[in-house]
Design an enzyme around this catalytic site. Structure first.
Site, mmCIF file in Angstrom:
data_model
loop_
_atom_site.group_PDB
_atom_site.id
_atom_site.type_symbol
_atom_site.label_atom_id
_atom_site.label_comp_id
_atom_site.label_asym_id
_atom_site.label_seq_id
_atom_site.Cartn_x
_atom_site.Cartn_y
_atom_site.Cartn_z
ATOM 1 N N TRP A 1 -7.911 -10.806 4.773
ATOM 2 C CA TRP A 1 -7.359 -10.028 5.889
ATOM 3 C C TRP A 1 -8.321 -10.114 7.051
ATOM 4 O O TRP A 1 -9.437 -9.619 6.936
ATOM 5 C CB TRP A 1 -7.163 -8.564 5.472
ATOM 6 C CG TRP A 1 -6.404 -7.789 6.489
ATOM 7 C CD1 TRP A 1 -6.903 -7.074 7.541
ATOM 8 C CD2 TRP A 1 -4.977 -7.680 6.578
ATOM 9 N NE1 TRP A 1 -5.889 -6.517 8.272
ATOM 10 C CE2 TRP A 1 -4.694 -6.874 7.701
ATOM 11 C CE3 TRP A 1 -3.907 -8.172 5.835
ATOM 12 C CZ2 TRP A 1 -3.394 -6.550 8.088
ATOM 13 C CZ3 TRP A 1 -2.626 -7.851 6.211
ATOM 14 C CH2 TRP A 1 -2.379 -7.047 7.330
ATOM 15 N N LYS B 1 -10.361 -7.538 12.237
ATOM 16 C CA LYS B 1 -10.766 -8.238 11.012
ATOM 17 C C LYS B 1 -10.393 -9.718 11.014
ATOM 18 O O LYS B 1 -10.558 -10.412 10.010
ATOM 19 C CB LYS B 1 -10.155 -7.566 9.777
ATOM 20 C CG LYS B 1 -10.598 -6.126 9.545
ATOM 21 C CD LYS B 1 -10.039 -5.585 8.246
ATOM 22 C CE LYS B 1 -10.352 -4.121 8.071
ATOM 23 N NZ LYS B 1 -9.617 -3.263 9.037
ATOM 24 N N GLU C 1 0.809 -1.222 0.000
ATOM 25 C CA GLU C 1 0.000 0.000 0.000
ATOM 26 C C GLU C 1 0.841 1.271 0.000
ATOM 27 O O GLU C 1 0.734 2.107 0.910
ATOM 28 C CB GLU C 1 -0.972 -0.001 1.189
ATOM 29 C CG GLU C 1 -2.052 -1.057 1.083
ATOM 30 C CD GLU C 1 -3.177 -0.874 2.099
ATOM 31 O OE1 GLU C 1 -3.055 -0.002 2.982
ATOM 32 O OE2 GLU C 1 -4.185 -1.603 1.995
ATOM 33 N N TYR D 1 -14.507 -0.698 3.681
ATOM 34 C CA TYR D 1 -14.055 0.690 3.569
ATOM 35 C C TYR D 1 -14.733 1.429 2.425
ATOM 36 O O TYR D 1 -14.791 2.662 2.425
ATOM 37 C CB TYR D 1 -12.538 0.743 3.372
ATOM 38 C CG TYR D 1 -11.759 0.321 4.593
ATOM 39 C CD1 TYR D 1 -11.918 0.980 5.807
ATOM 40 C CD2 TYR D 1 -10.868 -0.742 4.535
ATOM 41 C CE1 TYR D 1 -11.214 0.585 6.931
ATOM 42 C CE2 TYR D 1 -10.146 -1.135 5.655
ATOM 43 C CZ TYR D 1 -10.328 -0.480 6.848
ATOM 44 O OH TYR D 1 -9.621 -0.870 7.957
#
Length: 705
Positions: A568, A589, A426, A489
């Site tokens: 995840w 998560k 990321e 998200y």
């Protein structure tokens, strides 16, 4: 369950509590010793000028045993305020007098983040980086037969020259992995090549007919004269039968080093087949001076070939092999990163129970023992560099990143389970426009890609990106995977087919996987039917996690061109900056709670898709008491059909989709509601019963709305 097995590389000497500080000598077969220095430390969580001196008074310091972190509590309790600074470690020890004349090395399996090492008041060396091992020679500083003082100044403060600069996880400071004293002959395999085993097994060609492995051995000579030694290579199978032997001579200059390149050749090898058959040979090298064995190093050898095809996905030894698995951090509740073999075995056992075929060990180099466990269990490993979030601007940052990648690859190269070197996670580049010419903000990634290929031409490079599909940084590595969180998200769970097909239709020749997907879940929060609440809020119903994963994996399962899918996350983990869900300082998560005590409902959704031993599991069991009235009941199972009954009354049978079975419009009466699920298939039956207390006065959840 995985059985514990002693490391192959060294002689295990836990009993050296009886050797250190007393008379003794090496037995003939103990050609190298790995002495644990984990016991007897004193610790202070602050700077202490002069603490490197042998005569420094540490009597008031805390007594600790390694592995140790000073952030075990404040790194997991939220608040974004855990201690990031200096801590000092000191210990006295008396090596055996008989070790005079040996070559002596201090090896640290990791320290977070910067470690300055002193022996008897003299600086030994400095290491920067949270996750790689490092090793220093101390032959001329250590005093066998006498008291020695080892002092280590560790600092986990943010350092703009050391990745990771960001990341959604706590940096647990301290000497959080083992510390060793290596006692070697003056002629030996070198432990100083980036703290690697000193032996590199590169699989040149592997097929069912023949395996060819190029072997590089790094040698050292600690004597005052040049030496010619013989290297004797042997390979033994799991029955300890020798299947290969070779002998070669090597000259090493006085107080110098040399490399030897040899080959291992096996006809009709027994291949390493992942979870189906994780077969391991043992490859051993002996350093011979005449007939005397001066050193011996052994490494696992799992022979396999693999490829990634843009349409067929992943192939192992020429056959399609579905890579479905998880991401995993290394921390534990109340322990941080200071974990041991038992915790690592439990984590791997839970992944095997769920049916994983692969694991992404995010976002950094994990303990070597974890890779050992994956070798033995057949879990395919994605190993990752700690380049997370952003790229520093300084030359020192680039240099340290290259060093961390070199440590990762050299220290872990021989693990057959590792098939992918991941270069980043990321990376963000703000809103800057993509330059048409000249330097790019992501040029370091291209340099790292070249370096990975130079260090290991046998594996593919990859990365985990959250950039848009078209961003140039996505297409530097050999293969790529995307972090996407539809239904958490952004977006909705039903977006998954479109999201996957969009990237494949635009880039049909690219090899694409999914490196992260998922949703938060608290085992204390429940609602039926579940809704998508604010991800940064305090209400994370367990049932919504199931909705997201059912949609995501259902779409992925139908697209075999995905080379791998990694949910995840396997376990909840610490993020001191987070303030959401039922615990401050936690990312929830996981499929399993942070303490590893509770498998969440979604754990069983994947078990239903990834395992074959029949089972049934009633979801929402922790929603107790639950509202009386009309609702639905859901079961996860790998059985073809499941029957359900409520208080002894049959509710009928269902054939599920992707392991999900739903009974709609079930009326739960006031009082005890005993539900029994019976799954059948292939002549086997699985049964589970659960009783809820149902009440009409149980309010609908409103927290976090």
């Amino acid at each position: 369950m995985l059985m514990q097995r002693a490391p192959l590389m060294v002689v295990s000497l836990v009993a050296l509590a009886g050797l250190l500080g007393c008379a003794g000598s090496l037995r003939a077969e103990e050609v190298r010793l790995d002495v644990s220095l984990n016991q007897g430390w004193k610790f202070l969580r602050q700077d202490a000028p002069g603490a490197e001196r042998s005569d420094f008074d540490d009597a008031q310091w805390e007594a600790v045993t390694l592995p140790h972190t000073w952030n075990a509590q404040d790194g997991q309790d939220g608040g974004r305020n855990y201690y990031r600074g200096i801590g000092w470690y000191r210990r006295h020890f008396t090596p055996l007098a008989s070790w005079e004349g040996k070559s002596l090395f201090l090896r640290f399996d990791a320290a977070a983040t910067t470690a300055d090492v002193f022996l008897n008041g003299t600086p030994v060396g400095t290491h920067k980086g949270n996750f790689g091992a490092f090793c220093f020679e101390v032959t001329n500083l250590l005093r066998p037969g006498r008291d020695n003082v080892l002092a280590v100044k560790v600092n986990n403060a943010r350092d703009g020259d050391v990745p990771p600069l960001g990341g959604d996880f706590t940096i647990f400071g301290g000497l959080y992995r083992d510390v060793h004293l290596l006692v070697l002959d003056r002629l030996s395999v070198s432990p100083l090549d980036f703290a690697s085993p000193g032996v590199y097994l590169k699989q040149v060609r592997v097929s069912a007919e023949r395996a060819e492995v190029a072997v590089t051995t790094c040698l050292r000579n600690g004597t005052d004269s040049a030496k010619t030694v013989s290297l004797r290579w042997t390979v033994t199978d799991q029955a300890d039968k020798e299947v290969f032997r070779s002998l070669a001579g090597v000259s090493i200059p006085a107080h110098g080093t040399a490399e030897s390149l040899q080959g291992i050749y096996l006809d009709r090898p027994h291949l390493w087949q992942g979870r189906k058959d994780p077969y391991l040979y043992t490859a051993s090298v002996e350093v011979l001076e005449g007939s005397r064995v001066a050193d011996r190093v052994s490494q696992p050898l799992g022979l396999r070939s693999y490829e990634v095809d843009p349409e067929k996905g992943f192939l192992l030894n020429g056959q399609p092999y579905v890579l479905h698995g998880v991401n995993k951090h290394q921390d534990r509740i109340d322990k941080g990163w200071a974990i041991g073999p038992a915790q690592q075995r439990e984590d791997v056992d839970l992944m095997l129970e769920m049916g994983c075929t692969c694991v992404r060990l995010a976002h950094y180099q994990h303990p070597q023992y974890t890779y050992d466990l994956c070798d033995r269990s057949g879990l395919v490993v994605w190993a990752e560099l700690a380049l997370v979030g952003s790229i520093g601007k300084s030359p020192a940052f680039a240099a340290n990143t290259r060093r961390q990648l070199t440590e990762l690859i050299k220290q872990s190269l021989n693990h057959p389970s590792i098939l992918f070197w991941s270069l980043y996670n990321e990376l963000g580049f703000g809103r800057e426009p993509i330059p048409a010419e000249g330097p790019k903000p992501w040029d370091l990634v291209a340099e790292l890609n070249d370096l990975a290929h130079q260090l290991d031409s046998t594996r593919l490079t990859t990365a985990a990106t959250n950039q848009s599909n078209s961003h140039p940084v996505n297409w530097i590595t050999d293969i790529i995977a995307f972090n996407r969180y539809n239904g958490w998200y952004s977006g909705k769970p039903e977006d998954w087919p479109r999201v996957l097909d969009d990237v494949h239709s635009k880039y049909p020749t690219r090899r694409v996987g999914i490196s992260e997907y998922g949703a938060g879940a608290s085992i204390l929060h429940h609602e039926i039917p579940p809704k998508h609440h604010a991800t940064v809020g305090r209400w994370h119903p367990e049932e919504w996690q199931g909705v997201v994963h059912e949609a995501a994996y259902g779409a992925m399962k139908e697209r075999p061109w995905l080379w791998g899918t990694f949910l995840w996350n396997m376990f909840d983990f610490a993020v001191d900056a987070r303030a959401e869900g039922d615990h401050l300082g936690r990312n929830d998560k996981g499929m399993v709670t942070y303490d590893r005590q509770t498998r969440k409902d979604t754990f069983y959704f994947y078990k239903a898709n990834w395992t074959t031993e029949p089972f049934v599991y009633l979801t929402s069991r922790r929603y107790n008491p639950r509202p009386a009235g009309v609702t639905y009941l859901k079961v996860y199972s790998n059985c073809p059909t499941v029957e359900l009954s409520l208080n002894g009354k049959a509710l009928g049978s269902q054939t599920g989709t992707n392991g999900v079975f739903v009974w709609k419009d079930v009326n739960l009466p006031e009082g005890p509601c005993a539900v029994e699920a019976v799954g059948t298939g292939e002549g086997k039956t699985a049964t589970e019963a659960w009783t809820w207390t149902c009440r009409s006065d149980v309010p609908a959840p409103v927290a976090g709305e």
